[in-house]
Design an enzyme around this catalytic site. Sequence first.
Site, PDB file in Angstrom:
ATOM      1  N   ASP A  87       0.802  -1.235   0.000  1.00 16.91           N
ATOM      2  CA  ASP A  87       0.000   0.000   0.000  1.00 16.91           C
ATOM      3  C   ASP A  87       0.833   1.281   0.000  1.00 16.91           C
ATOM      4  OD1 ASP A  87       0.948  -0.671   2.503  1.00 16.91           O
ATOM      5  OD2 ASP A  87      -0.813   0.040   3.582  1.00 16.91           O
ATOM      6  N   GLU A 124      10.388  -3.875  12.638  1.00 14.78           N
ATOM      7  CA  GLU A 124      11.619  -3.427  11.959  1.00 14.78           C
ATOM      8  C   GLU A 124      12.798  -3.466  12.921  1.00 14.78           C
ATOM      9  OE1 GLU A 124       8.917  -1.595  12.409  1.00 14.78           O
ATOM     10  OE2 GLU A 124       8.141  -0.886  10.486  1.00 14.78           O
TER      11      GLU A 124
HETATM   12  C1  UGA Z   1       3.129  -1.464   8.516  1.00 16.94           C
HETATM   13  C2  UGA Z   1       3.641  -2.846   9.017  1.00 16.94           C
HETATM   14  O1  UGA Z   1       2.629  -3.803   9.071  1.00 16.94           O
HETATM   15  C3  UGA Z   1       4.251  -2.845  10.325  1.00 16.94           C
HETATM   16  O2  UGA Z   1       4.924  -4.080  10.480  1.00 16.94           O
HETATM   17  C4  UGA Z   1       5.203  -1.721  10.443  1.00 16.94           C
HETATM   18  O3  UGA Z   1       5.601  -1.607  11.779  1.00 16.94           O
HETATM   19  C5  UGA Z   1       4.613  -0.404  10.003  1.00 16.94           C
HETATM   20  O4  UGA Z   1       4.055  -0.493   8.710  1.00 16.94           O
HETATM   21  C6  UGA Z   1       5.698   0.588   9.798  1.00 16.94           C
HETATM   22  O5  UGA Z   1       6.157   0.721   8.678  1.00 16.94           O
HETATM   23  O6  UGA Z   1       6.137   1.205  10.760  1.00 16.94           O
HETATM   24  P1  UGA Z   1       0.706  -0.569   8.365  1.00 16.94           P
HETATM   25  O7  UGA Z   1       1.034   0.198   7.170  1.00 16.94           O
HETATM   26  O8  UGA Z   1      -0.129   0.097   9.376  1.00 16.94           O
HETATM   27  O9  UGA Z   1       1.985  -1.054   9.188  1.00 16.94           O
HETATM   28  O10 UGA Z   1       0.134  -2.015   8.041  1.00 16.94           O
HETATM   29  P2  UGA Z   1      -0.620  -2.560   6.758  1.00 16.94           P
HETATM   30  O11 UGA Z   1      -0.317  -1.779   5.546  1.00 16.94           O
HETATM   31  O12 UGA Z   1      -2.032  -2.796   7.127  1.00 16.94           O
HETATM   32  O13 UGA Z   1       0.086  -4.000   6.635  1.00 16.94           O
HETATM   33  C7  UGA Z   1       1.455  -4.141   6.312  1.00 16.94           C
HETATM   34  C8  UGA Z   1       1.625  -5.175   5.213  1.00 16.94           C
HETATM   35  O14 UGA Z   1       1.144  -6.430   5.648  1.00 16.94           O
HETATM   36  C9  UGA Z   1       0.862  -4.812   3.937  1.00 16.94           C
HETATM   37  O15 UGA Z   1       1.663  -5.106   2.816  1.00 16.94           O
HETATM   38  C10 UGA Z   1      -0.377  -5.686   4.006  1.00 16.94           C
HETATM   39  O16 UGA Z   1      -0.859  -6.066   2.744  1.00 16.94           O
HETATM   40  C11 UGA Z   1       0.105  -6.888   4.804  1.00 16.94           C
HETATM   41  N1  UGA Z   1      -0.936  -7.480   5.665  1.00 16.94           N
HETATM   42  C12 UGA Z   1      -1.732  -6.710   6.448  1.00 16.94           C
HETATM   43  C13 UGA Z   1      -1.101  -8.842   5.682  1.00 16.94           C
HETATM   44  O17 UGA Z   1      -0.393  -9.575   4.966  1.00 16.94           O
HETATM   45  N2  UGA Z   1      -2.080  -9.396   6.480  1.00 16.94           N
HETATM   46  C14 UGA Z   1      -2.894  -8.652   7.256  1.00 16.94           C
HETATM   47  O18 UGA Z   1      -3.771  -9.208   7.960  1.00 16.94           O
HETATM   48  C15 UGA Z   1      -2.721  -7.262   7.229  1.00 16.94           C
HETATM   49 MN    MN Z   2       0.571   0.035   5.194  1.00 18.45          MN
END
Ligand code: UGA
Ligand code: MN
Length: 294
Positions: free
Chosen positions: A154, A236
Amino acid sequence: MATVCLVLFTVQYFWFLSITNNSCRRVHTTVSTFTEHIAQQTPPSPRTIYVITATYRRLEQLAELTRLSQTLRLVPALVWILVEDATEKTAAVEKLLLRSGLSFVHLLAPMPEIIKKGVKEKAKRPRGVSNRNRGLKWLRANATSGVFYFADDDNTYDIKLFEEMRDTEKVSMWPVGLLNGGFGTPVVRQGKFEGFYSGWPGRRSFQVDMAGFAVSVEFLLQRPKARMPYKVGYEEDFFLRSLNPLKPSDIQWKATNCTEILVWHTQTKTPSPQRPIDLNLYNGTNIPILFNNL
Ligand code: UGA
Ligand code: MN
């Protein structure tokens, strides 16, 4: 008369053969010089960048993956390791990968049930961890050199970022833009590291966003225990700590000494699902096909 004609014809025939041979030789010489010229001009092949992307099924998934895949298409020598948090491969994701024209690896790594059961609220779960560890496992089994980067599905990536990370010797880091007017970044003075700047320092040694660093494959392979923990907020930090020994002097500060923002931590607004539709009304049209392709 017939003799004269025969003589003339024979002379012409040999003259013709001689010019064709000459021109053939000329063409051949030109081709071989040209080939050598090309060979001298071809730069050495660039190091491979392995992009590990965590993804999961949701309404906005295909839109996110379309945007990311088209960005990655602009980067040479790249392998996309797309890891689904799912127990079965999603057909639409597989189709998107095949259409993308990218070199890719499509893997599965569902979030462990124990994590799901332990944390009811989805936002508080460590997201993408099983996926990223699966990507690391693939690298350990299949790669010997290159650079890897955790690119969530994303975020928003400037293609310049990939050229910045390509020469990572051990670890490289750079700023990550946030949408609240802020950013997270290493603090660098005249090329020297002084600490981190982050809206949420927590109790983190490495106050870095997932999108803010890349690691060399060789460096990872020398650290068989390196992995990402299921610890929300510390994914991280603990991963980078598991790369120990890792000193600030091992890190390359990228994006012009951390003065440029080449990646944004973006989030797509979660849509509310659309009203159910009676597909029978549209039998035989494109509408059911479109629903099936979503
Ligand atoms: C993200 C990361 O998940 C965290 O590990 C990290 O600490 C944080 O960014 C950061 O960069 O500081 P966030 O953007 O809030 O947090 O999370 P999401 O975008 O919802 O998920 C992260 C990734 O995991 C995405 O690529 C998403 O597709 C994937 N994801 C999410 C899964 O594979 N399964 C899920 O249930 C939710
Ligand atoms: Mn994200």
